[in-house]
Design a protein around this motif. Structure first.
Motif, PDB file in Angstrom:
ATOM      1  N   LYS A 140       0.701  -0.915   0.151  1.00 14.56           N
ATOM      2  CA  LYS A 140      -0.018   0.180  -0.167  1.00 14.56           C
ATOM      3  C   LYS A 140       0.802   1.075   0.144  1.00 14.56           C
ATOM      4  O   LYS A 140       2.104   1.427   0.796  1.00 14.56           O
ATOM      5  CB  LYS A 140      -1.172   0.117   1.848  1.00 14.56           C
ATOM      6  N   PRO A 141       0.172   2.138  -0.995  1.00 13.41           N
ATOM      7  CA  PRO A 141       1.218   3.445  -1.109  1.00 13.41           C
ATOM      8  C   PRO A 141       1.146   4.385   0.182  1.00 13.41           C
ATOM      9  O   PRO A 141       0.183   3.762   0.830  1.00 13.41           O
ATOM     10  CB  PRO A 141       1.146   3.995  -2.753  1.00 13.41           C
ATOM     11  N   LEU A 142       1.811   5.061   0.442  1.00 12.28           N
ATOM     12  CA  LEU A 142       1.902   6.011   1.729  1.00 12.28           C
ATOM     13  C   LEU A 142       0.941   7.094   1.542  1.00 12.28           C
ATOM     14  O   LEU A 142       0.726   7.531   0.465  1.00 12.28           O
ATOM     15  CB  LEU A 142       3.156   6.515   1.972  1.00 12.28           C
ATOM     16  N   ALA A 143       0.176   7.003   2.657  1.00 11.74           N
ATOM     17  CA  ALA A 143      -0.782   8.417   2.377  1.00 11.74           C
ATOM     18  C   ALA A 143      -0.515   9.984   3.185  1.00 11.74           C
ATOM     19  O   ALA A 143       0.114   9.118   4.631  1.00 11.74           O
ATOM     20  CB  ALA A 143      -2.024   7.790   2.776  1.00 11.74           C
ATOM     21  N   ILE A 144       0.395  10.774   2.707  1.00 13.25           N
ATOM     22  CA  ILE A 144       0.106  12.512   3.963  1.00 13.25           C
ATOM     23  C   ILE A 144      -0.918  12.131   5.095  1.00 13.25           C
ATOM     24  O   ILE A 144      -1.912  12.168   4.751  1.00 13.25           O
ATOM     25  CB  ILE A 144       0.052  13.256   2.793  1.00 13.25           C
ATOM     26  N   HIS A 145      -0.337  12.445   6.522  1.00 12.48           N
ATOM     27  CA  HIS A 145      -0.389  12.344   7.144  1.00 12.48           C
ATOM     28  C   HIS A 145      -0.919  13.995   7.529  1.00 12.48           C
ATOM     29  O   HIS A 145      -1.534  14.921   7.497  1.00 12.48           O
ATOM     30  CB  HIS A 145      -1.121  11.298   9.003  1.00 12.48           C
ATOM     31  N   ILE A 146       0.803  14.267   8.147  1.00 14.72           N
ATOM     32  CA  ILE A 146       0.778  15.734   8.749  1.00 14.72           C
ATOM     33  C   ILE A 146       2.013  16.283   7.524  1.00 14.72           C
ATOM     34  O   ILE A 146       1.461  16.918   6.786  1.00 14.72           O
ATOM     35  CB  ILE A 146       1.259  15.347  10.349  1.00 14.72           C
ATOM     36  N   ARG A 147       3.079  15.519   8.278  1.00 12.60           N
ATOM     37  CA  ARG A 147       4.595  16.871   6.938  1.00 12.60           C
ATOM     38  C   ARG A 147       5.290  15.071   6.613  1.00 12.60           C
ATOM     39  O   ARG A 147       6.705  15.557   6.111  1.00 12.60           O
ATOM     40  CB  ARG A 147       4.684  17.438   8.680  1.00 12.60           C
ATOM     41  N   GLU A 148       4.579  13.732   6.446  1.00 12.56           N
ATOM     42  CA  GLU A 148       5.422  13.045   6.246  1.00 12.56           C
ATOM     43  C   GLU A 148       6.645  13.698   4.720  1.00 12.56           C
ATOM     44  O   GLU A 148       7.485  12.673   4.453  1.00 12.56           O
ATOM     45  CB  GLU A 148       4.762  11.940   5.711  1.00 12.56           C
ATOM     46  N   GLY A 149       6.456  14.226   4.280  1.00 10.18           N
ATOM     47  CA  GLY A 149       6.863  14.622   2.265  1.00 10.18           C
ATOM     48  C   GLY A 149       7.943  14.922   3.094  1.00 10.18           C
ATOM     49  O   GLY A 149       9.025  15.111   2.880  1.00 10.18           O
ATOM     50  N   LEU A 150       7.583  16.215   4.096  1.00 12.34           N
ATOM     51  CA  LEU A 150       8.634  17.223   3.983  1.00 12.34           C
ATOM     52  C   LEU A 150      10.014  16.925   5.249  1.00 12.34           C
ATOM     53  O   LEU A 150      11.321  16.220   5.205  1.00 12.34           O
ATOM     54  CB  LEU A 150       9.017  18.560   5.021  1.00 12.34           C
ATOM     55  N   ALA A 151       9.118  14.992   5.897  1.00 16.08           N
ATOM     56  CA  ALA A 151      10.260  14.301   6.819  1.00 16.08           C
ATOM     57  C   ALA A 151      11.143  13.530   6.380  1.00 16.08           C
ATOM     58  O   ALA A 151      12.108  13.424   6.589  1.00 16.08           O
ATOM     59  CB  ALA A 151       9.490  14.314   7.449  1.00 16.08           C
ATOM     60  N   VAL A 152      10.595  12.979   4.935  1.00 18.29           N
ATOM     61  CA  VAL A 152      11.656  12.453   4.078  1.00 18.29           C
ATOM     62  C   VAL A 152      12.683  12.968   3.526  1.00 18.29           C
ATOM     63  O   VAL A 152      13.772  12.293   3.204  1.00 18.29           O
ATOM     64  CB  VAL A 152      10.660  11.698   3.703  1.00 18.29           C
ATOM     65  N   LEU A 153      12.482  14.442   2.718  1.00 15.97           N
ATOM     66  CA  LEU A 153      13.551  15.024   2.530  1.00 15.97           C
ATOM     67  C   LEU A 153      14.480  15.452   3.081  1.00 15.97           C
ATOM     68  O   LEU A 153      15.384  15.283   2.613  1.00 15.97           O
ATOM     69  CB  LEU A 153      12.828  15.971   1.480  1.00 15.97           C
ATOM     70  N   ASN A 154      14.037  15.907   4.267  1.00 13.16           N
ATOM     71  CA  ASN A 154      15.003  16.535   5.077  1.00 13.16           C
ATOM     72  C   ASN A 154      15.626  15.878   5.657  1.00 13.16           C
ATOM     73  O   ASN A 154      15.490  15.020   6.806  1.00 13.16           O
ATOM     74  CB  ASN A 154      14.476  18.050   6.065  1.00 13.16           C
ATOM     75  N   GLY A 155      16.907  15.821   5.071  1.00 13.34           N
ATOM     76  CA  GLY A 155      17.839  14.514   6.126  1.00 13.34           C
ATOM     77  C   GLY A 155      19.462  14.469   5.179  1.00 13.34           C
ATOM     78  O   GLY A 155      18.960  14.291   4.167  1.00 13.34           O
ATOM     79  N   THR A 156      20.071  13.404   6.285  1.00 14.70           N
ATOM     80  CA  THR A 156      21.549  13.051   5.843  1.00 14.70           C
ATOM     81  C   THR A 156      21.034  11.513   5.878  1.00 14.70           C
ATOM     82  O   THR A 156      22.776  11.367   4.843  1.00 14.70           O
ATOM     83  CB  THR A 156      22.218  13.570   6.472  1.00 14.70           C
TER      84      THR A 156
END
Length: 515
Positions: A179-195
Motif C-alpha cells: 500500500k502506498p504511503l498516504a500523507i498524514h501531516i508532514r511525511e513529505g518534508l520528513a522524508v526529504l529533510n535529512g542526511t
C-alpha cells in the motif's frame, strides 16, 4: 533479524543488512515513541504556524498554506523535488539510503505516521530499491533531491529496481500487495529533510575502505617477503616510540602476518655481522625503498582516518537529521539545521584522500616489482616469457597508473566547495552526497589498482618459486587467487582476469580480517 529503533545501529549491523540481506524488524518500544511523536505533532500543530506544515518551504516559508491544501503541499514537495539526473545509483546505495532514513525516523523526533516506517521495512526486506539519481542534492537541507525520489516511490510513483531490473513502482507495489504511503501531516518534508543519502553511501564507503586497507596491508607484507626485506621497520621497538594508534596497529598486524615467513631477514644476522664491514659497496640496500619500509607510517593514518569516519558516520546514522525536530518529550517543536551534512562531507573528503594515498602506495609497490633496475631480482614487468617478445604485466601498469592519477584529481575536497542556492536561503552547503559519491568512485578505482598489484605479486612469487617460503596468510591468499587467476607466460588479454580479481577483493568478507 536486526532490530531497529532502541539500540545503536553499528557498522557491522549495516554490513549485515547490505551485504548479507539480513531482515529488519522494528523495536516495539521505539515504535510506540514514533506514534507518540506523531500524536503530539497532530495535537500541537493545530492553530499554530509551523514551518513545512502550513507554510511553504525554504525561502517560500513566508507564504501561509490554507488548511485545505496542507496535505497536497507535501505531495507537491515530493514531486517538485524529484529532479535528479545523471546515472542511477546502484541499488545497494539506494537500500543503504532507506536504512539510514528508517533509522533516523525510529529515533522518534520526526512526527511521522507509522505507515512510513512500516513501508520502509517492507521495501528493505524485499530488496525493492527506489531509482535514485546521482546528481541533485547539495547536502544542506539534507539530500533533498535524492530523498525526494525515495518519497516518490513511497507514495507509489516513480520507478524502483527489483532483481536488477527497473520497474514502475505501481507494478511492483501491486505484485507484492504494498500500500502506498498516504500523507498524514508532514511525511513529505520528513522524508526529504535529512542526511540519509550521504550517510548510507558513506557507511558502505567505510566498509569497503576497510577491506581495501586489509588487502593493502597484506600485499605490503607479501612484497616485503618477495624482496627479502629486513624486519625492523615493522618491529614493536621502532613503532612504539611513535605515539599513533594506527601506526602501531599496522605494525602489529604485519608482525603477526609475517611471523612464520621464511623470506624476511633479520638485520642483525646480515648487516651487523663484522664480516660484512670489509665491503666498500654493499650489494644489499641498507634500507628498503620507502614504499616497502614506511608501510606502518603510510597505512597508519589511513587506519586512523577510517576509524574516525566510522565514529562520525555511525553517530550520524543514529541521529535525528531532519527539520524541525518534533520533541514530544518536551512538548515543543525546534527549528534549526540538523539536516546540514558537514559532518559527513568532511569525513568523506578525508576518507577519499586517505584512500587515494593507499592507491598511491600500491602503485609505487607495483612499480617496484615491475622495474628490474629497482628490485634487481625480477625480470622487467615480471615477464615470465621471452623478453622483448612477451610483455608480462607491462600493459596492466598503464591502467594502474592512469587510475591512480584519476584518484588524485578526484581528491579535491567537496567540503570547501559551497555554492549558495535556493534564493540564497541555502547560503552555505555541505555537498555531502557529492563527497560520498566521489569517495565511492575513488574506492572503486582503488580496488582496480589493488587487483593489478595482486596479479603482479603472484607472478613474482611464481618467478621466484618461493610459494613454500611464504607466511601462512600469504600462502593462503596465493592459493585462493591462483584458482581464479592461473599463472601466465604467454600474452593474453587480462581485462577479464582483472574484473574477476576485483570482484573477489570487493566481495570477500574481510571487514575485520586484520584491522
Amino acid at each position: 533479524m536486526i532490530l531497529v529503533g532502541q539500540t545503536t545501529l553499528s557498522l557491522n549491523d549495516f554490513s549485515e543488512l547490505i551485504f548479507k540481506n539480513q531482515q529488519i524488524a522494528l523495536d516495539q518500544s521505539a515504535l510506540k515513541k514514533v506514534n507518540d511523536s506523531f500524536e503530539f505533532l497532530k495535537q500541537f500543530s493545530s492553530n499554530k504556524l509551523i514551518y513545512g506544515i502550513n507554510t511553504g518551504f525554504g525561502p517560500m516559508a513566508q507564504y501561509k498554506v490554507s488548511e485545505e491544501n496542507i496535505l497536497q503541499l507535501q505531495y507537491n514537495l515530493i514531486r517538485s523535488h524529484s529532479s535528479g539526473s545523471g546515472k542511477l545509483m546502484p541499488a545497494q546505495l539506494s537500500k543503504a539510503l532507506m536504512i539510514a532514513r528508517l533509522n533516523s525516523f525510529m529515533q522518534a523526533y520526526s512526527g511521522v505516521h507509522q505507515e512510513v516506517v512500516d513501508l520502509l521495512v517492507q521495501l528493505i526486506n524485499l530488496n525493492i530499491c527506489p531509482c535514485i539519481y546521482e546528481h541533485g542534492g547539495v547536502g544542506a537541507s539534507g539530500d533533498l533531491v535524492q530523498l525526494a525520489h525515495l518519497g516518490l516511490v513511497l507514495i507509489g510513483e516513480g520507478e524502483v529496481v527489483f532483481e536488477d531490473t527497473v520497474h514502475c513502482t505501481k507494478d511492483i507495489f501491486e505484485r507484492f500487495n504494498i500500500k502506498p504511503l498516504a500523507i498524514h501531516i508532514r511525511e513529505g518534508l520528513a522524508v526529504l529533510n535529512g542526511t540519509s543519502a550521504m550517510t548510507g553511501i558513506g557507511m558502505i564507503n567505510i566498509i569497503q575502505a576497510r577491506k581495501l586497507l586489509n588487502w593493502q596491508l597484506l600485499f605490503s607484507a607479501m612484497i616485503n617477503e618477495i624482496v627479502g626485506a629486513f624486519d625492523d621497520h615493522y618491529s614493536q621497538e621502532l613503532n612504539i616510540v611513535k605515539h599513533h594508534k594506527g601506526q602501531n596497529k599496522i605494525a602489529s598486524v604485519m608482525r603477526d602476518v609475517l611471523k612464520d615467513s621464511k623470506m624476511i631477514r633479520d638485520r642483525s644476522e646480515h648487516l651487523y655481522n663484522p664480516e660484512n664491514l670489509d665491503q666498500e659497496v654493499f650489494e644489499d640496500k641498507v634500507q628498503e625503498y620507502y614504499s616497502l619500509r614506511c608501510v606502518t607510517q603510510v597505512l597508519g593514518p589511513i587506519y586512523d582516518t577510517i576509524e574516525q569516519a566510522e565514529n562520525v558516520l555511525v553517530n550520524e546514522l543514529n541521529s535525528v537529521n531532519d527539520n524541525p525536530v518534533i520533541d514530544h518529550l518536551n512538548q515543543n517543536i525546534f527549528h534549526g539545521g540538523n539536516f546540514h551534512g558537514d559532518y559527513v562531507s568532511l569525513e568523506m573528503d578525508k576518507l577519499k584522500i586517505a584512500t587515494t594515498k593507499l592507491s598511491m602506495l600500491a602503485e609505487r609497490q607495483l612499480n617496484y616489482l615491475l622495474n628490474s633496475r629497482l628490485n634487481q631480482k625480477l625480470p622487467p614487468f615480471v615477464n615470465l616469457g621471452v623478453l622483448g617478445f612477451n610483455f608480462g604485466m607491462q600493459g596492466m601498469q598503464f591502467t594502474a597508473t592512469s587510475t591512480v592519477a584519476e584518484n588524485q584529481t578526484l581528491s579535491f575536497p567537496m567540503y570547501v566547495h559551497s555554492i549558495p542556492n535556493n534564493n540564497d536561503n541555502q547560503d552555505i552547503v555541505s555537498m555531502g552526497c557529492n563527497a560520498a559519491l566521489m569517495t565511492k568512485r575513488v574506492i572503486d578505482n582503488s580496488f582496480e589498482v589493488l587487483g593489478i598489484h595482486l596479479m603482479t605479486i603472484l607472478q613474482a612469487i611464481d618467478y621466484l618459486g618461493c610459494q613454500d617460503k611464504l607466511s601462512k596468510p600469504s600462502k593462503e591468499l596465493y592459493d585462493e587467487v591462483r584458482a581464479i587467476f592461473p599463472k601466465f607466460v604467454e600474452d593474453e588479454p587480462k581485462y577479464k582476469d582483472l574484473a574477476r580479481i576485483k570482484e573477489f577483493l570487493e566481495s570477500t568478507e574481510r571487514i575485520n580480517a586484520f584491522v
